[in-house]
Design a protein around this motif. Sequence first.
Motif, PDB file in Angstrom:
ATOM      1  N   ILE A 164       1.016  -0.911  -0.030  1.00 25.27           N
ATOM      2  CA  ILE A 164       0.136  -0.401   0.068  1.00 25.27           C
ATOM      3  C   ILE A 164       0.475   1.197   0.287  1.00 25.27           C
ATOM      4  O   ILE A 164       1.687   1.308   0.702  1.00 25.27           O
ATOM      5  CB  ILE A 164      -0.981   0.221   1.333  1.00 25.27           C
ATOM      6  N   ALA A 193      -2.353   5.229  -4.164  1.00 30.24           N
ATOM      7  CA  ALA A 193      -2.589   5.785  -3.544  1.00 30.24           C
ATOM      8  C   ALA A 193      -4.408   6.334  -4.434  1.00 30.24           C
ATOM      9  O   ALA A 193      -4.030   6.511  -5.813  1.00 30.24           O
ATOM     10  CB  ALA A 193      -2.590   6.910  -2.421  1.00 30.24           C
ATOM     11  N   ARG A 194      -5.157   6.668  -3.331  1.00 28.69           N
ATOM     12  CA  ARG A 194      -6.343   7.214  -4.406  1.00 28.69           C
ATOM     13  C   ARG A 194      -6.454   8.231  -5.239  1.00 28.69           C
ATOM     14  O   ARG A 194      -6.158   8.482  -6.892  1.00 28.69           O
ATOM     15  CB  ARG A 194      -7.536   7.805  -3.651  1.00 28.69           C
ATOM     16  N   GLU A 223     -10.322   2.939  -3.239  1.00 25.39           N
ATOM     17  CA  GLU A 223     -10.473   3.486  -2.002  1.00 25.39           C
ATOM     18  C   GLU A 223      -9.899   2.815  -0.895  1.00 25.39           C
ATOM     19  O   GLU A 223     -10.063   1.536  -1.063  1.00 25.39           O
ATOM     20  CB  GLU A 223     -11.872   4.057  -0.832  1.00 25.39           C
ATOM     21  N   ALA A 224      -9.429   2.999   0.380  1.00 28.09           N
ATOM     22  CA  ALA A 224      -8.031   2.828   1.088  1.00 28.09           C
ATOM     23  C   ALA A 224      -9.641   1.577   2.101  1.00 28.09           C
ATOM     24  O   ALA A 224      -9.586   0.691   2.149  1.00 28.09           O
ATOM     25  CB  ALA A 224      -8.394   3.792   1.936  1.00 28.09           C
ATOM     26  N   GLU A 229      -8.502  -1.956   2.889  1.00 29.48           N
ATOM     27  CA  GLU A 229      -8.610  -3.093   4.630  1.00 29.48           C
ATOM     28  C   GLU A 229      -8.649  -4.069   4.006  1.00 29.48           C
ATOM     29  O   GLU A 229      -8.200  -5.010   4.847  1.00 29.48           O
ATOM     30  CB  GLU A 229     -10.000  -1.991   5.250  1.00 29.48           C
ATOM     31  N   PHE A 242       3.747  -1.591   4.087  1.00 26.60           N
ATOM     32  CA  PHE A 242       2.798  -0.135   3.897  1.00 26.60           C
ATOM     33  C   PHE A 242       3.795   1.388   4.054  1.00 26.60           C
ATOM     34  O   PHE A 242       5.289   1.288   4.840  1.00 26.60           O
ATOM     35  CB  PHE A 242       1.784   0.133   5.006  1.00 26.60           C
ATOM     36  N   SER A 251      -3.277   1.482  12.850  1.00 27.18           N
ATOM     37  CA  SER A 251      -4.326   0.586  12.590  1.00 27.18           C
ATOM     38  C   SER A 251      -4.270  -0.727  11.769  1.00 27.18           C
ATOM     39  O   SER A 251      -5.046  -1.817  11.881  1.00 27.18           O
ATOM     40  CB  SER A 251      -5.176   1.660  12.155  1.00 27.18           C
TER      41      SER A 251
END
Length: 823
Positions: A164, A193-194, A223-224, A229, A242, A251
Amino acid sequence: MNVMEIFKSMEYGPAPEAAAPGLTWIQEHAPFGLFINNQWVKPDSGQYMESINPATGRPLAQIASANSADVDAAVAAARAAFETWSRTLGHVRARYMYAIARHIQKHSRLLAVLESLDNGKPIRETRDIDIPLVARHFYYHAGWAQLMASELPGYEPVGVVGQIIPWNFPLLMLAWKIAPALAMGNTVVLKPARYTSLTALKFAEILQEIGLPPGVVNIVTGEASQVGEALVRHPDVNKIAFTGSTDVGRSIRRATAGSGKKLSLELGGKSPFIVFDDADLDSVVEGVVDAIWFNQGQVCCAGSRLLVQENIAGRLIEKLRVRMEHLRIGDPLDKAVDIGAIVSPGQLKEIQRLVNQGVEEGAVMWQPSWACPTEGYFFPPTLFTNVSPATTIAQVEIFGPVLVSMTFRTPNEAVELANNTRYGLAASVWSENINLALDVAPKLKAGSVWINCPNLFDASSGFGGYRESGFGREGGKEGLYEYVRPKWESSTPATADDFHIVQDSTLPDSSRSSVHEKEVGETSHEEDVEPGSTNGFRPVFPSIDRTPKMFIGGKQVRPDSGYSRDVYDPGGHVVGQVGEGNRKDIRNAVEASHAASGWAVGTTHNRAQILFYIAENLAAREEEFARCIVQQTGRSYSDAVSEVEASISRLFSYAAWTDKFEGVVHRPPLRGAVLAMPEPIGVTAIACPEAYPLLGFISLVAPAIAMGNTVVVIPSQTSPLSATDFYQVLETSDLPGGVVNIVTGDRDTLSQVLADHDDVDAMWYFGPAEGCKRVELASSGNMKRTWVNYGHPRNWSDPVQGEGEEFLHESTQVKNIWIPYGE
Ligand code: NDP
């Protein structure tokens, strides 16, 4: 403007790079699908999102917005590809990677234009920095693919890797992630990234061009909350890599806790830029420009805290203001522009909010007199003076072109101010006195230190953080370990806990059978005659009561709780009692560990000598330690002797490694050298395995202290007496107080306190899978580095599993010190 006016003002004319090739490529391909199994596929949801040109605020392209079904498909493709890619010859992988590098170069201008259009960064940077570094990364790692078999013989690929990446260096971050993963034989699912997917999609096209086998790299845009996720939680993903904000990193740490996924996190920073009074101030000014206005300050390692020696602060600030007045902001495709656009309106608003807060908190803000373009998302270079170290703008990552400056008087004060942050990504030091610079560099808590230069990157030199800037390295040989695991792991089945000793192939036959075939409660074989018993005669005195204590700060101490816990032999008889440690004992032990931090800066020769001496003193008491093992475990005497001997040998191994695990000198393409120095992590908490009460303890404590860490150890819960006896060995071996602290008690209760503790820098836990998960979850508080076994047993008596490089890597973090030379 006529010629005379131009001559007088020396004003630059525009030097625009044509946008047309980029826009045409976009038009030909949009709307963009997902890249799965080397095919362009429509997103399951049928949804698309817009990519915006930040310099104009106008849409550039429609990009597929994936959901978890798409992630499932991509992971399945990567899993299928892994079967063959992981077994593909290193030389063959190297050929593919070489082709990628070549094709990046063939398409370099298009990639540079696309990156500037999509991200808003100046073409000068994408053309001269981002894209060349991307190619370099693939060349460099093609080399590691070629050399993997000979240079990392005990390792194998991790599996399917979820990656990511953020928007600030879209293609470069892709390269930092994909190149080492492929070189080591992994397959990849990458989420860009978006805001910035375009160059990743062009990269996918390159993979098709060069004929990379299907499924080896899959690119899933979206989208994230949908893609990121799902990737993080996917049960068939073996590792997450990441780069992004510390909050999201935290998170992800929580979400992956206990899952067994390997994790590397490259997070935020608030890096110091330290200027001593003998620095060349004109160079410093250019250094500041590259440190904080490069990429609009949207750089995780931006030198965003200027620390200036007080006597030159006025002069330097004045020079900086003059330079700032001449910075040029505007169209990113203009080659004469220094500062481009901020990536998004949201990011622009956040920068403005933090700047306003700085003013409210009393700092003095200065911006150049010129105005920013009104179209697009621009923010002027900004300088704060009169900043107090505790204010928000001095502590929080602003991620924009905003510099905060503070002053110091002495080198010690500079180091203190520099380290006054929860982050630890990078630092730069400016002084014409190389002795001073090289003295300060190791004292800075940062993964990269640049001497008289800022923001240098190269594939050969690892990059990554200390503290809340994350863990793991990208680049250099050290970065490869993020994408491999020891081969023995895949051949040993996981069990729920490590209470049972695994089959031991290295002990002599007689002892091996006694380890595994003994009934619980049986204490010795006939042939295992205990020393000290002569012709069966034993004196009938009652034994003198022994009180094993805890060992904190070099002293034997009673437990704060005032309680003791019984230690039983396998037959259920009490063989001793140890203190019931609690939160307060842990707190004292952590404090003592910190107080012993001088251990890290002592000479390696001294550390080696002490480890040898510990081994010598243990050898002198070999029989006694063997008896203690027999007593607690019911294993045979000869087997126990083997364990003590293996412990002595292990202490010798780490004494040997202490002054030989030295790091390397990287030779990036610049006139200079990069010293890659393994440094201790700091205070390391260790929860020992249950089996091998002495060898398990030594196998973990010895490498940690050999590398300069100080430790708080929870010994085997069922057999702690070997560790409590061991402090007497430590006491007679010149080990400074506080380097090893031993707290006995309930392993999981004490581990929880240690994992929660903000002053513990790393935690190792060898116990049941459930406990591993709890440790990983709790570690997200201060992002401490963890090493756990996920309930996977380890044969501590086998040198392949119980000692070696893996332990040394876990005991260290690499600092890269960049030293350019030449006048
Ligand atoms: P994020 O950390 O939110 O995003 C980075 C990447 O992670 C993006 O691909 C993002 O996807 C993805 N992501 C976000 N949330 C999750 C999640 N819960 N699970 C999985 N993936 C996720 O950074 P932002 O772009 O929001 O920037 C916010 C701040 O982060 C910046 O102001 C800056 O301070 C810091 N930052 C630091 C970077 C660094 O290099 N250290 C890089 C970028 C930002 P998506 O793009 O779809 O949201």
